[in-house]
Design a protein around this motif. Sequence first.
Motif, PDB file in Angstrom:
ATOM      1  N   LEU A 310       0.728  -1.067   0.139  1.00 18.09           N
ATOM      2  CA  LEU A 310      -0.031   0.058  -0.033  1.00 18.09           C
ATOM      3  C   LEU A 310       0.894   1.367   0.001  1.00 18.09           C
ATOM      4  N   THR A 311       2.013   1.335   0.754  1.00 16.46           N
ATOM      5  CA  THR A 311       2.740   2.383   0.884  1.00 16.46           C
ATOM      6  C   THR A 311       3.681   2.607  -0.099  1.00 16.46           C
ATOM      7  N   ILE A 312       3.785   1.623  -1.021  1.00 14.08           N
ATOM      8  CA  ILE A 312       4.448   1.735  -2.123  1.00 14.08           C
ATOM      9  C   ILE A 312       3.492   2.232  -3.329  1.00 14.08           C
ATOM     10  N   ALA A 313       2.333   1.647  -3.495  1.00 14.12           N
ATOM     11  CA  ALA A 313       1.409   2.008  -4.488  1.00 14.12           C
ATOM     12  C   ALA A 313       1.041   3.304  -4.496  1.00 14.12           C
ATOM     13  N   GLY A 314       0.982   3.980  -3.396  1.00 13.04           N
ATOM     14  CA  GLY A 314       0.505   5.304  -3.069  1.00 13.04           C
ATOM     15  C   GLY A 314       1.309   6.227  -3.666  1.00 13.04           C
ATOM     16  N   PRO A 315       2.516   6.368  -3.173  1.00 11.05           N
ATOM     17  CA  PRO A 315       3.586   7.408  -3.747  1.00 11.05           C
ATOM     18  C   PRO A 315       3.844   7.082  -5.349  1.00 11.05           C
ATOM     19  N   PHE A 316       3.718   5.581  -5.656  1.00  7.55           N
ATOM     20  CA  PHE A 316       3.956   5.371  -7.106  1.00  7.55           C
ATOM     21  C   PHE A 316       2.939   6.366  -8.052  1.00  7.55           C
ATOM     22  N   ILE A 317       1.600   6.080  -7.563  1.00  7.20           N
ATOM     23  CA  ILE A 317       0.502   7.066  -8.292  1.00  7.20           C
ATOM     24  C   ILE A 317       0.967   8.283  -8.264  1.00  7.20           C
ATOM     25  N   ALA A 318       1.151   9.034  -7.006  1.00 13.32           N
ATOM     26  CA  ALA A 318       1.886  10.237  -7.026  1.00 13.32           C
ATOM     27  C   ALA A 318       2.907  10.617  -7.954  1.00 13.32           C
ATOM     28  N   GLN A 319       3.826   9.838  -7.795  1.00 14.54           N
ATOM     29  CA  GLN A 319       5.125  10.142  -8.984  1.00 14.54           C
ATOM     30  C   GLN A 319       4.729   9.923 -10.377  1.00 14.54           C
ATOM     31  N   ALA A 320       3.851   8.972 -10.616  1.00 16.45           N
ATOM     32  CA  ALA A 320       3.217   8.695 -11.976  1.00 16.45           C
ATOM     33  C   ALA A 320       2.532   9.885 -12.647  1.00 16.45           C
ATOM     34  N   PHE A 321       1.784  10.598 -11.644  1.00 14.88           N
ATOM     35  CA  PHE A 321       1.100  11.794 -12.324  1.00 14.88           C
ATOM     36  C   PHE A 321       1.865  12.961 -11.750  1.00 14.88           C
ATOM     37  N   ILE A 354      -8.857  -0.398  -0.585  1.00 12.34           N
ATOM     38  CA  ILE A 354      -8.110   0.377   0.690  1.00 12.34           C
ATOM     39  C   ILE A 354      -7.222   1.551  -0.252  1.00 12.34           C
ATOM     40  N   LEU A 355      -6.416   1.032  -1.263  1.00 16.21           N
ATOM     41  CA  LEU A 355      -5.965   2.014  -1.990  1.00 16.21           C
ATOM     42  C   LEU A 355      -6.446   3.200  -2.600  1.00 16.21           C
ATOM     43  N   LEU A 356      -7.488   2.817  -3.141  1.00 18.26           N
ATOM     44  CA  LEU A 356      -8.387   3.856  -3.791  1.00 18.26           C
ATOM     45  C   LEU A 356      -8.965   4.738  -2.778  1.00 18.26           C
ATOM     46  N   ALA A 357      -9.517   4.284  -1.634  1.00 18.58           N
ATOM     47  CA  ALA A 357     -10.230   5.126  -0.572  1.00 18.58           C
ATOM     48  C   ALA A 357      -9.211   6.026  -0.193  1.00 18.58           C
ATOM     49  N   THR A 358      -7.810   5.571   0.084  1.00 19.45           N
ATOM     50  CA  THR A 358      -6.841   6.443   0.710  1.00 19.45           C
ATOM     51  C   THR A 358      -6.456   7.484  -0.090  1.00 19.45           C
ATOM     52  N   ILE A 359      -5.907   7.080  -1.285  1.00 22.97           N
ATOM     53  CA  ILE A 359      -5.408   8.183  -2.140  1.00 22.97           C
ATOM     54  C   ILE A 359      -6.461   9.287  -2.563  1.00 22.97           C
ATOM     55  N   THR A 360      -7.798   8.922  -2.724  1.00 17.09           N
ATOM     56  CA  THR A 360      -8.740   9.810  -2.697  1.00 17.09           C
ATOM     57  C   THR A 360      -8.520  10.868  -1.762  1.00 17.09           C
ATOM     58  N   ALA A 361      -8.758  10.339  -0.401  1.00 18.11           N
ATOM     59  CA  ALA A 361      -8.816  11.406   0.713  1.00 18.11           C
ATOM     60  C   ALA A 361      -7.716  12.061   0.928  1.00 18.11           C
ATOM     61  N   VAL A 362      -6.502  11.630   0.287  1.00 15.37           N
ATOM     62  CA  VAL A 362      -5.329  12.458   0.416  1.00 15.37           C
ATOM     63  C   VAL A 362      -5.192  13.518  -0.885  1.00 15.37           C
ATOM     64  N   GLY A 363      -5.994  13.187  -1.681  1.00 15.09           N
ATOM     65  CA  GLY A 363      -5.918  14.063  -2.938  1.00 15.09           C
ATOM     66  C   GLY A 363      -5.230  13.899  -4.118  1.00 15.09           C
ATOM     67  N   LEU A 364      -5.036  12.299  -4.226  1.00 16.94           N
ATOM     68  CA  LEU A 364      -4.259  11.633  -5.452  1.00 16.94           C
ATOM     69  C   LEU A 364      -5.313  11.354  -6.343  1.00 16.94           C
ATOM     70  N   PRO A 365      -5.106  11.242  -7.691  1.00 13.17           N
ATOM     71  CA  PRO A 365      -6.113  10.782  -8.686  1.00 13.17           C
ATOM     72  C   PRO A 365      -6.344   9.413  -8.558  1.00 13.17           C
ATOM     73  N   GLU A 367      -7.793   7.810 -10.755  1.00 16.76           N
ATOM     74  CA  GLU A 367      -7.310   6.933 -12.006  1.00 16.76           C
ATOM     75  C   GLU A 367      -5.877   6.120 -11.948  1.00 16.76           C
ATOM     76  N   GLY A 368      -5.093   6.653 -10.951  1.00 17.90           N
ATOM     77  CA  GLY A 368      -3.669   5.680 -10.827  1.00 17.90           C
ATOM     78  C   GLY A 368      -4.131   4.522 -10.434  1.00 17.90           C
ATOM     79  N   VAL A 369      -5.255   4.190  -9.652  1.00 15.94           N
ATOM     80  CA  VAL A 369      -5.660   2.708  -9.343  1.00 15.94           C
ATOM     81  C   VAL A 369      -6.262   1.931 -10.663  1.00 15.94           C
TER      82      VAL A 369
END
Length: 418
Positions: A310-321, A354-365, A367-369
Amino acid sequence: MNRRNVMKTRFAFYILAATILGAIFGHFFPEIGKDIKILGDAFIRLLKMIVIPVIVTTLLVGIAGIGDIKRMGRIGVKTVIWFEFITTLILFIGLAIANLVQPGKGLDLSNLPQADISNISANTSKVLDGSTLLLNIIPTNIIDVMAKNDLLAVIFFCIMFGIALVKLGNEAKPFVSIIEIASKASFQLVNMVMLAAPIGVFALMSATIGTYGIGLIIPLLKLIGTAYLGLAVVVFGLFTVIAFLLRVPLREIYKMVWDLMIVGASTGSTETVVPQLMQRLEKYGVPKYITSFVIPAGMPLNSDGTTLYLTIAGPFIAQAFGIDMTWSQQLMMVLFFIVTSKGVAAVPSSSMVILLATITAVGLPPEGVALIIGIDRIIDMARTAVNVFGHVFSCIAVAKWEGVFRKEPHPVEEQVAG
């Protein structure tokens, strides 16, 4: 090597071979691979069919076996403390690796197909609503939560019912004897279902590769490699330290569960190996009442491999965008993961929810999921294997903390092959 070990090795080889052959078949015959998905779905349904009987019977037998409400409460508190400690530690390990490797940096998003996440999105509200999550732990209808595989609610009921059995004392013995028979029958049912594992694994892998294609893997190799690196750090780094602190030889642990890790990885489900894992831990010296409580509770509350991812996928989405997350934002993400990673094990694609709920809550797109669903199966194999390994150390840690590891007599049932 005795006959039992030969059978264990042979079955693990069959599962591994089915995984590899399924991927090859799905690549060359994608349409057929999609069509035979029904065999994989049937196998998954069989697995889900046996989860509740195994958990309910083993929990009730384990709680009744403790025989002391205060002792049971003490074990419960120690189990939760261990879960929270190890989960938080692993989350920060994953975050550190994601920042060090930066798997999403420079990724060309135009080359990646986006999967449909509408089904996943439908389940995110229940993850973010903390008050509803707490209320849902208390079931209004035990049959209903069993039908939904809502593990936390089922565990809560079993604990309450187990306490009632303990209070009844000798009057409860006939009923507990029946539950013990049901528990043994559930374990036998697992053995029967697992005979179909190679077919199910072959079909699931064929369908995955047939649907998304091996070509999807290439642009996301860095994410896959980072996830595997992080999981390796947990297994060979963190667990090595924990084994040293617990004074148990890590080599013995690997030898005890390596084949179960392969089975869990290939099926993508920890539930497939729960009965065998309990039996081997009992033989290793963990009392049955510890394994019967800690492992079922750990399935929704302590998935070490999933937590790391989870804490690898979250930053990955931020970095990808191209989004630079501050350390305060990353810390907030970790805090969200600590909360959201509890209680959604019964939800399909729970890690993605879990990933989608959390990245949405912290303002990440969100679409990354959708970009990484296609490779989730590949990463899920490794993280499920780590989940299995984590359950071993949870049981040993609680038993050590209670001072009962290899000190109390414990029944040892015949260890199943594979």
